[in-house]
Design a protein around this motif. Structure first.
Motif, short mmCIF file in Angstrom:
data_model
loop_
_atom_site.label_atom_id
_atom_site.label_comp_id
_atom_site.label_asym_id
_atom_site.label_seq_id
_atom_site.Cartn_x
_atom_site.Cartn_y
_atom_site.Cartn_z
N LYS A 192 -50.27 17.82 -33.30
CA LYS A 192 -49.57 18.75 -34.18
C LYS A 192 -49.38 18.06 -35.52
CE LYS A 192 -47.09 21.30 -30.68
NZ LYS A 192 -45.78 21.69 -30.17
N LYS A 245 -45.86 21.83 -38.10
CA LYS A 245 -45.92 21.68 -36.66
C LYS A 245 -46.51 22.90 -35.95
CE LYS A 245 -42.26 18.36 -36.66
NZ LYS A 245 -41.09 18.44 -37.46
N TYR A 278 -46.00 13.48 -32.11
CA TYR A 278 -46.92 14.60 -32.32
C TYR A 278 -48.15 14.63 -31.43
CZ TYR A 278 -44.10 14.75 -36.55
OH TYR A 278 -43.05 14.80 -37.43
#
Length: 133
Positions: free
Chosen positions: A73, A78, A116
């Motif tokens: 992401k 995001k 992420y």
């Protein structure tokens, strides 16, 4: 950090973890020694694809190696999610994420990995994860 490796056994089509490997070099030949429950045997390096650990873990605590396929992401947005392969960038002495939609690599940092990234497979056992990218 002590470098850690894993290796893809090209003949048997299986991943060998850090504890199963003992990398040696004798008489100018590169060999990889694999410890099996029944004993040990040595094979030349060309039977294997060695991959180094990045020394980082993903957001689920999974150790990240070269050749891993990650779901990523983007930190700045995001909502945008993509997949890529972990690669070593020899020009910058670091690891990066190679994505199909760009020729540039996104450099891999601890903060990025921990927040992420998710390891979802590797390029040897899960090629289908990148087919439609």
């Amino acid at each position: 950090m002590i470098p850690r490796f894993r290796a893809w056994d090209k003949n048997n089509k299986k991943m060998l973890g850090w504890k199963e490997l003992d990398l040696t070099k004798e008489l100018g030949e590169d060999e990889i020694t694999i410890f099996e429950p029944t004993g040990q045997f040595a094979q030349p390096m060309y039977f294997y694809e060695a991959m180094q650990s990045t020394g980082l873990k993903d957001k689920n605590g999974v150790e990240i190696y070269e050749g891993d396929i990650v779901e990523f992401k983007y930190p700045y947005d995001k909502r945008i999610k993509t997949k890529g392969i972990i690669v070593r960038n020899d020009n910058k002495a670091c690891f990066g994420i190679s994505m199909k939609e760009t020729t540039e690599q996104y450099e891999l940092y601890r903060i990025t990995a921990e927040n992420y990234l998710s390891v979802i497979g590797n390029k040897f056992q899960n090629t289908e994860l990148l087919e439609n990218e």
